[in-house]
Write a protein that holds these residues in place. Structure first.
Motif, PDB file in Angstrom:
ATOM      1  N   VAL A   1       0.836  -1.195   0.000  1.00  0.00           N
ATOM      2  CA  VAL A   1       0.000   0.000   0.000  1.00  0.00           C
ATOM      3  C   VAL A   1       0.871   1.244   0.000  1.00  0.00           C
ATOM      4  O   VAL A   1       2.032   1.206   0.387  1.00  0.00           O
ATOM      5  CB  VAL A   1      -0.937   0.036   1.230  1.00  0.00           C
ATOM      6  CG1 VAL A   1      -1.936  -1.088   1.180  1.00  0.00           C
ATOM      7  CG2 VAL A   1      -0.154  -0.012   2.523  1.00  0.00           C
ATOM      8  N   THR A   2       0.265   2.342  -0.427  1.00  0.00           N
ATOM      9  CA  THR A   2       0.928   3.633  -0.335  1.00  0.00           C
ATOM     10  C   THR A   2       0.077   4.530   0.553  1.00  0.00           C
ATOM     11  O   THR A   2      -1.132   4.329   0.681  1.00  0.00           O
ATOM     12  CB  THR A   2       1.092   4.287  -1.714  1.00  0.00           C
ATOM     13  OG1 THR A   2      -0.196   4.464  -2.307  1.00  0.00           O
ATOM     14  CG2 THR A   2       1.964   3.441  -2.626  1.00  0.00           C
ATOM     15  N   ALA A   3       0.701   5.492   1.175  1.00  0.00           N
ATOM     16  CA  ALA A   3       0.010   6.394   2.094  1.00  0.00           C
ATOM     17  C   ALA A   3       0.223   7.831   1.648  1.00  0.00           C
ATOM     18  O   ALA A   3       1.348   8.265   1.469  1.00  0.00           O
ATOM     19  CB  ALA A   3       0.547   6.194   3.507  1.00  0.00           C
ATOM     20  N   ASP A   4      -0.886   8.521   1.458  1.00  0.00           N
ATOM     21  CA  ASP A   4      -0.837   9.940   1.112  1.00  0.00           C
ATOM     22  C   ASP A   4      -1.510  10.731   2.228  1.00  0.00           C
ATOM     23  O   ASP A   4      -2.476  10.273   2.834  1.00  0.00           O
ATOM     24  CB  ASP A   4      -1.553  10.206  -0.210  1.00  0.00           C
ATOM     25  CG  ASP A   4      -0.869   9.544  -1.399  1.00  0.00           C
ATOM     26  OD1 ASP A   4       0.375   9.587  -1.441  1.00  0.00           O
ATOM     27  OD2 ASP A   4      -1.569   8.998  -2.257  1.00  0.00           O
ATOM     28  N   ALA A   5      -1.008  11.920   2.477  1.00  0.00           N
ATOM     29  CA  ALA A   5      -1.591  12.781   3.505  1.00  0.00           C
ATOM     30  C   ALA A   5      -2.671  13.652   2.895  1.00  0.00           C
ATOM     31  O   ALA A   5      -2.579  14.063   1.740  1.00  0.00           O
ATOM     32  CB  ALA A   5      -0.507  13.643   4.140  1.00  0.00           C
ATOM     33  N   ALA A   6      -3.701  13.908   3.685  1.00  0.00           N
ATOM     34  CA  ALA A   6      -4.778  14.817   3.285  1.00  0.00           C
ATOM     35  C   ALA A   6      -5.102  15.694   4.487  1.00  0.00           C
ATOM     36  O   ALA A   6      -4.850  15.322   5.635  1.00  0.00           O
ATOM     37  CB  ALA A   6      -6.008  14.031   2.842  1.00  0.00           C
ATOM     38  N   LEU A   7      -5.634  16.858   4.214  1.00  0.00           N
ATOM     39  CA  LEU A   7      -5.970  17.801   5.272  1.00  0.00           C
ATOM     40  C   LEU A   7      -7.467  18.044   5.319  1.00  0.00           C
ATOM     41  O   LEU A   7      -8.141  18.062   4.297  1.00  0.00           O
ATOM     42  CB  LEU A   7      -5.249  19.135   5.045  1.00  0.00           C
ATOM     43  CG  LEU A   7      -3.726  19.082   5.048  1.00  0.00           C
ATOM     44  CD1 LEU A   7      -3.152  20.439   4.658  1.00  0.00           C
ATOM     45  CD2 LEU A   7      -3.218  18.659   6.407  1.00  0.00           C
ATOM     46  N   GLY A   8      -7.972  18.237   6.545  1.00  0.00           N
ATOM     47  CA  GLY A   8      -9.376  18.554   6.735  1.00  0.00           C
ATOM     48  C   GLY A   8      -9.658  20.007   6.419  1.00  0.00           C
ATOM     49  O   GLY A   8      -8.804  20.737   5.912  1.00  0.00           O
ATOM     50  N   ASP A   9     -10.867  20.439   6.746  1.00  0.00           N
ATOM     51  CA  ASP A   9     -11.247  21.812   6.425  1.00  0.00           C
ATOM     52  C   ASP A   9     -10.664  22.807   7.431  1.00  0.00           C
ATOM     53  O   ASP A   9     -10.191  22.440   8.494  1.00  0.00           O
ATOM     54  CB  ASP A   9     -12.761  21.969   6.330  1.00  0.00           C
ATOM     55  CG  ASP A   9     -13.476  21.783   7.653  1.00  0.00           C
ATOM     56  OD1 ASP A   9     -12.872  22.003   8.716  1.00  0.00           O
ATOM     57  OD2 ASP A   9     -14.664  21.439   7.639  1.00  0.00           O
ATOM     58  N   THR A  10     -10.699  24.065   7.040  1.00  0.00           N
ATOM     59  CA  THR A  10     -10.152  25.130   7.885  1.00  0.00           C
ATOM     60  C   THR A  10     -11.247  25.902   8.600  1.00  0.00           C
ATOM     61  O   THR A  10     -10.965  26.869   9.292  1.00  0.00           O
ATOM     62  CB  THR A  10      -9.338  26.116   7.027  1.00  0.00           C
ATOM     63  OG1 THR A  10     -10.181  26.643   6.004  1.00  0.00           O
ATOM     64  CG2 THR A  10      -8.133  25.444   6.409  1.00  0.00           C
ATOM     65  N   GLU A  11     -12.485  25.451   8.441  1.00  0.00           N
ATOM     66  CA  GLU A  11     -13.619  26.155   9.036  1.00  0.00           C
ATOM     67  C   GLU A  11     -13.579  26.093  10.569  1.00  0.00           C
ATOM     68  O   GLU A  11     -13.700  27.096  11.246  1.00  0.00           O
ATOM     69  CB  GLU A  11     -14.934  25.567   8.512  1.00  0.00           C
ATOM     70  CG  GLU A  11     -16.162  26.320   8.935  1.00  0.00           C
ATOM     71  CD  GLU A  11     -16.228  27.721   8.339  1.00  0.00           C
ATOM     72  OE1 GLU A  11     -16.836  28.587   8.986  1.00  0.00           O
ATOM     73  OE2 GLU A  11     -15.683  27.941   7.259  1.00  0.00           O
ATOM     74  N   GLY A  12     -13.415  24.892  11.111  1.00  0.00           N
ATOM     75  CA  GLY A  12     -13.361  24.732  12.563  1.00  0.00           C
ATOM     76  C   GLY A  12     -14.643  25.172  13.244  1.00  0.00           C
ATOM     77  O   GLY A  12     -15.714  25.184  12.645  1.00  0.00           O
ATOM     78  N   GLN A  13     -14.514  25.544  14.513  1.00  0.00           N
ATOM     79  CA  GLN A  13     -15.655  25.981  15.307  1.00  0.00           C
ATOM     80  C   GLN A  13     -15.388  27.370  15.846  1.00  0.00           C
ATOM     81  O   GLN A  13     -14.364  27.602  16.487  1.00  0.00           O
ATOM     82  CB  GLN A  13     -15.872  25.030  16.485  1.00  0.00           C
ATOM     83  CG  GLN A  13     -16.127  23.605  16.113  1.00  0.00           C
ATOM     84  CD  GLN A  13     -16.166  22.709  17.335  1.00  0.00           C
ATOM     85  OE1 GLN A  13     -16.057  23.163  18.471  1.00  0.00           O
ATOM     86  NE2 GLN A  13     -16.329  21.421  17.105  1.00  0.00           N
ATOM     87  N   LEU A  14     -16.311  28.270  15.605  1.00  0.00           N
ATOM     88  CA  LEU A  14     -16.214  29.605  16.182  1.00  0.00           C
ATOM     89  C   LEU A  14     -16.807  29.562  17.588  1.00  0.00           C
ATOM     90  O   LEU A  14     -17.909  29.071  17.783  1.00  0.00           O
ATOM     91  CB  LEU A  14     -16.978  30.622  15.336  1.00  0.00           C
ATOM     92  CG  LEU A  14     -16.247  31.210  14.150  1.00  0.00           C
ATOM     93  CD1 LEU A  14     -17.158  32.151  13.371  1.00  0.00           C
ATOM     94  CD2 LEU A  14     -14.996  31.924  14.578  1.00  0.00           C
ATOM     95  N   VAL A  15     -16.043  30.052  18.544  1.00  0.00           N
ATOM     96  CA  VAL A  15     -16.489  30.060  19.932  1.00  0.00           C
ATOM     97  C   VAL A  15     -16.397  31.490  20.455  1.00  0.00           C
ATOM     98  O   VAL A  15     -15.383  32.177  20.250  1.00  0.00           O
ATOM     99  CB  VAL A  15     -15.611  29.112  20.795  1.00  0.00           C
ATOM    100  CG1 VAL A  15     -16.029  29.142  22.247  1.00  0.00           C
ATOM    101  CG2 VAL A  15     -15.682  27.688  20.240  1.00  0.00           C
ATOM    102  N   TYR A  16     -17.427  31.906  21.143  1.00  0.00           N
ATOM    103  CA  TYR A  16     -17.461  33.268  21.683  1.00  0.00           C
ATOM    104  C   TYR A  16     -16.658  33.312  22.979  1.00  0.00           C
ATOM    105  O   TYR A  16     -17.048  32.754  23.991  1.00  0.00           O
ATOM    106  CB  TYR A  16     -18.907  33.696  21.931  1.00  0.00           C
ATOM    107  CG  TYR A  16     -19.041  35.123  22.395  1.00  0.00           C
ATOM    108  CD1 TYR A  16     -18.750  36.187  21.545  1.00  0.00           C
ATOM    109  CD2 TYR A  16     -19.446  35.409  23.697  1.00  0.00           C
ATOM    110  CE1 TYR A  16     -18.864  37.494  21.963  1.00  0.00           C
ATOM    111  CE2 TYR A  16     -19.576  36.719  24.124  1.00  0.00           C
ATOM    112  CZ  TYR A  16     -19.283  37.757  23.267  1.00  0.00           C
ATOM    113  OH  TYR A  16     -19.398  39.058  23.687  1.00  0.00           O
ATOM    114  N   GLU A  17     -15.492  33.926  22.924  1.00  0.00           N
ATOM    115  CA  GLU A  17     -14.618  34.110  24.081  1.00  0.00           C
ATOM    116  C   GLU A  17     -14.032  35.521  23.997  1.00  0.00           C
ATOM    117  O   GLU A  17     -12.863  35.693  23.630  1.00  0.00           O
ATOM    118  CB  GLU A  17     -13.498  33.064  24.108  1.00  0.00           C
ATOM    119  CG  GLU A  17     -13.955  31.647  24.376  1.00  0.00           C
ATOM    120  CD  GLU A  17     -12.796  30.668  24.458  1.00  0.00           C
ATOM    121  OE1 GLU A  17     -11.625  31.091  24.589  1.00  0.00           O
ATOM    122  OE2 GLU A  17     -13.071  29.452  24.371  1.00  0.00           O
ATOM    123  N   PRO A  18     -14.808  36.520  24.363  1.00  0.00           N
ATOM    124  CA  PRO A  18     -14.358  37.909  24.165  1.00  0.00           C
ATOM    125  C   PRO A  18     -13.124  38.290  24.981  1.00  0.00           C
ATOM    126  O   PRO A  18     -12.418  39.231  24.625  1.00  0.00           O
ATOM    127  CB  PRO A  18     -15.576  38.730  24.565  1.00  0.00           C
ATOM    128  CG  PRO A  18     -16.384  37.840  25.435  1.00  0.00           C
ATOM    129  CD  PRO A  18     -16.120  36.443  24.967  1.00  0.00           C
TER     130      PRO A  18
END
Length: 128
Positions: A56-73
């Motif tokens: 087998v071969t292994a390639d890297a992939a990346l998830g999204d950059t959206e993430g979670q916005l959290v209110y921490e003023p």
């Protein structure tokens, strides 16, 4: 017999890369970025069948950059609206993947060990 060792070795390499990606994800699960910035991208490993008898071969992939916005003023990285961004990484999912990756690595290591033992036994037969 050497094909078995080569294929299992490629499996060990795949699972090692998977373990590295999981470790990176766990280490960065609480990485905070500014609300206007991109979140840490979860790491994935994509396994693909090799050509012929190559394993087998292994390639890297990346998830999204959206993430979670959290209110921490009060957070020093908060944007003007008071939001920070956390990656969208589920630790329980990562722990489940960690167990699967460890077991896969162990299984491939066992194949290498058994193939090595069979190869050594064949050499002993040839000497006798």
């Amino acid at each position: 017999m050497t094909d078995a060792i080569s294929i299992a070795g490629s499996g060990m390499n795949l699972h090692r890369k998977w373990l590295d990606a999981i470790a990176d994800n766990i280490a960065n699960a609480n990485t905070v970025r500014g609300g206007d910035d991109l979140a840490f991208q979860e790491r994935f490993i994509v396994a693909q069948e090799g050509e012929g008898i190559t394993g087998v071969t292994a390639d890297a992939a990346l998830g999204d950059t959206e993430g979670q916005l959290v209110y921490e003023p009060t957070h020093p990285l908060a944007n003007a609206q008071g939001y920070v961004r956390y990656p969208d990484i589920d630790l329980s999912e990562q722990m489940g993947q960690l167990i699967m990756a460890q077991r896969g690595y162990q299984a491939n290591a066992a194949v290498v060990d058994r193939a090595k033992t069979a190869y050594e036994a064949a050499l002993q037969i040839g000497r006798g």
